[in-house]
Design an enzyme around this catalytic site. Structure first.
Site, PDB file in Angstrom:
ATOM      1  N   SER A 312      -6.697   9.744   1.184  1.00  0.00           N
ATOM      2  CA  SER A 312      -6.948   8.898   0.200  1.00  0.00           C
ATOM      3  C   SER A 312      -8.420   8.278   0.751  1.00  0.00           C
ATOM      4  O   SER A 312      -8.691   8.060   1.877  1.00  0.00           O
ATOM      5  CB  SER A 312      -5.794   7.543   0.328  1.00  0.00           C
ATOM      6  OG  SER A 312      -5.994   7.077   1.546  1.00  0.00           O
ATOM      7  N   ASP A 313      -9.076   7.608  -0.338  1.00  0.00           N
ATOM      8  CA  ASP A 313     -10.284   6.843   0.094  1.00  0.00           C
ATOM      9  C   ASP A 313      -9.639   5.738   0.631  1.00  0.00           C
ATOM     10  O   ASP A 313      -8.291   5.384   0.400  1.00  0.00           O
ATOM     11  CB  ASP A 313     -10.978   6.613  -1.468  1.00  0.00           C
ATOM     12  CG  ASP A 313     -12.470   6.094  -1.103  1.00  0.00           C
ATOM     13  OD1 ASP A 313     -12.662   5.878   0.172  1.00  0.00           O
ATOM     14  OD2 ASP A 313     -13.257   6.525  -1.876  1.00  0.00           O
ATOM     15  N   TRP A 314     -10.444   4.668   1.261  1.00  0.00           N
ATOM     16  CA  TRP A 314      -9.913   3.912   2.088  1.00  0.00           C
ATOM     17  C   TRP A 314      -9.390   2.579   1.162  1.00  0.00           C
ATOM     18  O   TRP A 314      -9.814   2.149   0.268  1.00  0.00           O
ATOM     19  CB  TRP A 314     -11.188   3.127   2.936  1.00  0.00           C
ATOM     20  CG  TRP A 314     -11.347   3.841   4.176  1.00  0.00           C
ATOM     21  CD1 TRP A 314     -11.495   3.223   5.327  1.00  0.00           C
ATOM     22  CD2 TRP A 314     -11.489   5.359   4.518  1.00  0.00           C
ATOM     23  NE1 TRP A 314     -11.485   3.900   6.527  1.00  0.00           N
ATOM     24  CE2 TRP A 314     -11.387   5.411   5.808  1.00  0.00           C
ATOM     25  CE3 TRP A 314     -11.340   6.435   3.791  1.00  0.00           C
ATOM     26  CZ2 TRP A 314     -11.569   6.507   6.425  1.00  0.00           C
ATOM     27  CZ3 TRP A 314     -11.254   7.757   4.310  1.00  0.00           C
ATOM     28  CH2 TRP A 314     -11.440   7.816   5.931  1.00  0.00           C
TER      29      TRP A 314
END
Ligand SMILES: *[C@@H]1O[C@H](CO)[C@@H](O)[C@H](O)[C@H]1NC(C)=O
Ligand SMILES: *[C@@H]1O[C@H](CO)[C@@H](O)[C@H](O)[C@H]1NC(C)=O
Ligand SMILES: *[C@@H]1O[C@H](CO)[C@@H](O)[C@H](O)[C@H]1NC(C)=O
Ligand SMILES: *[C@@H]1O[C@H](CO)[C@@H](O)[C@H](O)[C@H]1NC(C)=O
Ligand SMILES: *[C@@H]1O[C@H](CO)[C@@H](O)[C@H](O)[C@H]1NC(C)=O
Ligand SMILES: *[C@@H]1O[C@H](CO)[C@@H](O)[C@H](O)[C@H]1NC(C)=O
Ligand SMILES: *[C@@H]1O[C@H](CO)[C@@H](O)[C@H](O)[C@H]1NC(C)=O
Ligand SMILES: *[C@@H]1O[C@H](CO)[C@@H](O)[C@H](O)[C@H]1NC(C)=O
Ligand SMILES: *[C@@H]1O[C@H](CO)[C@@H](O)[C@H](O)[C@H]1NC(C)=O
Length: 894
Positions: A312-314
């Site tokens: 996942s992106d942050w």
């Protein structure tokens, strides 16, 4: 059965629809079938394509089960090793691999849990696509948009190799890059420069080469951001500086546009062996990217046969069970809100397996995919332990920074640059695009008086790293802003390099006026100068930083700091004014492009640390410019069609970004609208001239296309998970680091461990999501897509002759018109940067593959070649195409 407990619980789950994002139910609302509904009005039934545009509020239909990695292609050996080690892991060890330990709790921007018992260290995930972020003694490489402007496969690879080397020697195992999302739908898109070009073929080739280069250094490349992430405004819920929205925007796009434009470069990435993919913040057809089973399970894993892992992106993860079932494999940085100490995964994922909402095979698959990527690129070969810290440059500090624990040496300040400056300088020069030249360039070095103008020629008074994440526009633009950046070791400014050149090789005068608004001082120097060089820029970045009111995305396409006025002031008194533009993308040139006193214009992009040396090489003819524009320079922003959505259009709910333009972005839009740009996609001059002749085309004897058939294996189940919750409770010999995310249970009560208020009643399990039996393969599937898509159907050649007096590089280009009523007039399908000596001729060769001639058919969910006549164009840009040939009957290859 291992999950008897879970099955029992599962049977009792009521089905309650809610708009809670942690609820598996809310993702993938299948009330309107996607994607076929868009095409029900196809006009030509023999060619069941190709409508442009999307519908608002399209849904992404559920697509389950999540495909398990099979070790396809050249991943077989890595999978054998990964399965073997994962078979030895306990449930908490597997979960550890999938879950980040939390924000600022280890030294890299993201780290997952380790498996100490089996000697597997925590993996270091580190920004960025231009180097190693948040450290020192590293290089800042040219931005992706400059790589695109070189049109040079070798340079893309070499740069990737250099970045991979630097990551490896800092102890980073996963480089968060390269970028092909954004692709560049809108010219103001804040992060377009991190990627390559608003063309899927140019982007795809360079994306693949960069991945190969990075991974050659035993570093996993993380291709990002998947998918539809084309603007900064409203990418996340929150106030976005000005407007409050409660959901990320939804990129609404149809299936043809998805395949022919946005998904296309990912095929090249998967074929290059990309080890990981980052899912993005936005929604696609109103389902969040990191829990969108349609894009992750179907498109990426089933159709493109992606064998690596999805991270996942942050904070882009929005749910626990739903994201697991929808194909997410790793959550970063692991905690729900930064340092909340809670996670959708970690102990929640352990509980979800034990209570039967996530099947064991899915967690096994996550762990296998992560370990397979590790083995595939050989991270353990010459493994370098982490020797830097992302949160401070101090030598001593806390290893667990946010928790203030583990004091010791955290920055060893290892110099990893390995003389990459020379390569950076070379790519910078190779990416400069000569737009205009009326006998002004190259300079001789013997000019009597050189005047240099503009803040873009000079340093940032705060120092090259004086603005956090380069979040300002002060001094020359060597790196745009956001997380896709790195700290400069030095930044050679144009003024410094030009002064140095004159000092070393000439006997001329040099004076620079670096204040953009000191018009009278500028005019007084310019009126005396034999040549005046004005440096201007236009900047953009990631939307968490706003610069001069630009919330990541640019507010306009004009040059910043009133550069037009400075150019006007200088050129009004100097008839030999050269303009150098450092910009993240297109800018409007109208105010000076036709001014006779402006004798030359160079677009130099955003070239990294060697900026000044690179431009000097071009200005003084040490390098003959051979770059070509990787986008269109139009004369007004409306010519581009699609634009940023700057104001929410759905109140506080998800802004709807309708990609109604379909594939018609950048040059495709200009061509379709009959709009003449100032400088078209692919344009660029040289200090020599080239001519094109002798196009030939050869048809190959290739069989027909066969849709992929058969079934996958059954989902492997690796090792046994005990249903006894007491085996997973917090080990007594571990003293937990505060805020850290662990995989353990706090209690033998699953409910208490999950600490979820609506535990057990939050929703139903999507149909088929637990089905681990063999699944039918998709017709278009294979590693990167059906392998027959890469059959070479035709080979086109042409002769390119250097008709001038000096050696030079020419980027020869091949475009194809696929011929259908909804196709682009022409689209790039081949290119090659040729170095040609004066008077000599080189051969430009393009192998046209089945993919190059195909459209996406929504009904069969496969590629096909339409009956329309294909026109092949060869030349120097998207609008300078002197050679042409026609292909009839290509559909016989179907
Ligand atoms: C799905 O969409 C329909 C129509 O918009 C709506 O009535 C229904 O409540 C939605 N279901 C869920 C689970 O969100
Ligand atoms: C369907 O196509 C016809 C013919 O091109 C067109 O007139 C009509 O507006 C289209 N309908 C929709 C709903 O797009
Ligand atoms: C999109 O969905 C929202 C919420 O369901 C609704 O209010 C809006 O009218 C829809 N927009 C369109 C264009 O259908
Ligand atoms: C999980 O990872 C943490 C942090 O790296 C480590 O301390 C712990 O021992 C790991 N747990 C297991 C079960 O391997
Ligand atoms: C489990 O996830 C829920 C959200 O679904 C969260 O509220 C809870 O704090 C998490 N539990 C742990 C122990 O992190
Ligand atoms: C465009 O944006 C730049 C940067 O914020 C600003 O300096 C300039 O004034 C703007 N141009 C116009 C025409 O608004
Ligand atoms: C061009 O420069 C000359 C001075 O060399 C000046 O007289 C003239 O007005 C300038 N032309 C323009 C259009 O600014
Ligand atoms: C430019 O200006 C210089 C000096 O003022 C003059 O000698 C030269 O002829 C001018 N060139 C042109 C093309 O007008
Ligand atoms: C199982 O555990 C997960 C994670 O804590 C939770 O979200 C879910 O509601 C639980 N489901 C059941 C059926 O207990």
């Amino acid at each position: 059965m291992w999950n008897q407990l879970g099955v029992l619980l599962l049977a009792a789950v009521p089905v309650i629809g809610r708009s809670d994002t942690s609820n598996p139910l809310t993702q993938g609302n299948d009330t309107a079938p996607w994607p076929n509904s868009v095409y029900s009005n196809a006009t030509d039934t023999s060619n069941p394509v190709v409508a442009a545009g999307s519908k608002s509020n399209q849904t992404s239909p559920p697509w389950y089960p999540s495909p398990w990695g099979e070790g396809l292609g050249d991943w077989e050996a890595a999978y054998a090793r990964a399965r073997s080690i994962v078979s030895k892991m306990t449930l908490t060890e597997k979960v550890n691999l999938t879950t980040g330990v939390g924000w600022e709790l280890e030294r890299c921007v993201g780290q997952n849990g380790a498996v100490p018992r089996l000697g597997i260290p925590s993996m270091c995930m580190q920004d960025s696509p231009v180097g190693v972020r948040d450290t020192d003694y590293n290089s800042v490489f040219p931005m992706g948009v400059n790589v695109a402007a070189t049109w040079d496969r070798g340079m893309a690879y070499t740069r990737g190799q250099g970045m991979g080397y630097e990551h490896k020697h800092k102890g980073s195992n996963v480089q968060l890059g390269p970028v092909t999302g954004p692709l560049g739908r809108v010219p103001e898109g804040g992060r377009n420069w991190e990627g390559f070009a608003p063309d899927p073929v140019l982007s795809g080739v360079l994306f693949g080469e960069t991945i190969s280069g990075i991974q050659s250094q035993n570093v996993i490349a993380c291709g990002k951001h998947f998918i539809g992430y084309e603007q900064e405004h409203f990418r996340s819920a929150g106030n976005g500086f000005v407007y409050q929205v409660n959901e990320s925007y939804s990129a609404n796009l149809d299936d043809v546009t998805m395949h022919e434009m946005y998904l296309w470069p990912w095929m090249d990435g998967v074929r290059a062996g990309m080890g990981s993919v980052m899912c993005s913040y936005n929604q696609i057809n109103n389902s969040y990217a990191c829990q969108n089973s349609y894009v992750l399970n179907k498109l990426l894993k089933a159709e493109l046969g992606f064998q690596g892992f999805v991270m996942s992106d942050w904070s882009a993860q929005m749910s626990g069970v739903a994201s697991a079932l929808a194909g997410l494999d790793m959550t970063m940085p692991g905690d729900i809100a930064f340092d909340s100490g809670t996670s959708y995964w970690g102990s929640n994922l352990t509980v979800a397996v034990l209570n039967g909402t996530v099947p064991q095979w899915r967690v096994d698959d996550m762990a296998v995919r992560i370990m397979a990527a590790w083995y595939y690129v050989g991270v353990e070969n010459n493994y370098v332990p982490i020797n830097f810290d992302s949160w401070t440059l101090d030598t001593y500090g806390y290893e667990h920074y946010y928790a203030n624990e583990g004091y010791g040496v955290i920055n060893e300040h290892v110099d990893v640059r390995n003389n990459h400056g020379a390569m950076i300088r070379e790519i910078g020069a190779a990416s400069a695009v000569l737009l205009k030249n009326v006998d002004a360039l190259p300079l001789t070095g013997k000019e009597k008086f050189t005047g240099v103008f503009g803040s873009d020629a000079g340093p940032n008074a705060y120092g090259p790293n004086g603005c956090s994440d380069r979040g300002c526009d002060m001094g020359t633009l060597g790196c745009a802003w956001g997380s896709g950046t790195a700290n400069f070791p030095y930044l050679i400014t144009p003024g410094f390099a030009i002064e140095n050149e004159i000092y070393n090789h000439g006997d001329g005068m040099y004076q620079a006026v670096l204040d953009d608004y000191a018009y009278s001082q500028a005019e007084s120097v310019a009126s005396q100068a034999s040549v005046s060089i004005v440096f201007v820029n236009s900047n953009s970045g990631e939307g968490y930083i706003s610069v001069d009111g630009n919330i990541g995305d640019r507010n306009n396409l004009t040059i910043w700091n009133d550069g037009d006025a400075l150019i006007k002031a200088v050129s009004s008194v100097c008839n030999n004014t050269i303009v150098v533009i450092h910009s993240v993308g297109p800018v409007l040139l109208d105010s000076f492009v036709n001014n006779d006193n402006v004798t030359a214009i160079i677009w130099a992009g955003v070239p990294g640390e060697e900026s000044g040396n690179s431009i000097v090489d071009v200005l003084y003819g040490k390098v003959n410019p051979g770059g070509k524009l990787p986008f269109t320079m139009g004369s007004s922003r409306k010519d581009y069609g699609a634009d940023v959505l700057y104001k929410p259009n759905s109140g506080e709910s998800a802004p709807q970004l309708d990609f109604t333009e379909g594939q018609f972005i950048d040059y495709r839009a200009f061509d379709k609208g009959g709009v003449t740009p100032i400088y078209e996609f692919g344009y660029g001059q040289s200090y020599t001239t080239f001519s094109y002749s002798d196009i030939t085309i050869k048809k190959h004897n290739v069989g027909k296309y066969t849709p992929t058939k058969g079934s996958t294996s059954a989902a492997p189940v690796l090792g046994k998970v005990s249903s006894d919750a007491s085996e997973y409770t917090f080990p007594e010999d571990i003293t937990p680091v505060p805020y850290f995310i662990y995989p353990y249970l706090n209690s033998t009560s699953l409910k208490k461990s999950a600490d979820e208020s609506d535990y057990g009643v939050s929703g139903s399990i999507p149909a088929n999501s637990h089905n681990g039996s063999p699944q039918p393969r998709l017709p278009a599937s294979g590693v990167g897509g059906n392998p027959l898509l890469w059959d070479v159907l035709y080979t086109v050649t042409a002769k390119v002759t250097n008709t001038g007096k000096v050696a030079g590089d020419e980027v020869a280009q091949l475009y194809v018109g696929l011929g259908g009523p909804n196709d682009a007039i022409r689209q790039l399908r081949g290119f090659e940067r040729l170095s040609i000596a004066p008077g000599k001729t080189a051969t430009f060769t393009v192998d046209l593959t089945r993919r190059d001639l195909s459209n996406w058919d929504t009904a069969s969910q496969d590629w096909f070649i339409s009956d329309y006549k294909k026109t092949v164009y060869v030349g120097a840009s998207s609008r300078n195409l002197p050679l042409k040939t026609v292909i009839s009957g290509a559909s016989a290859f179907n």
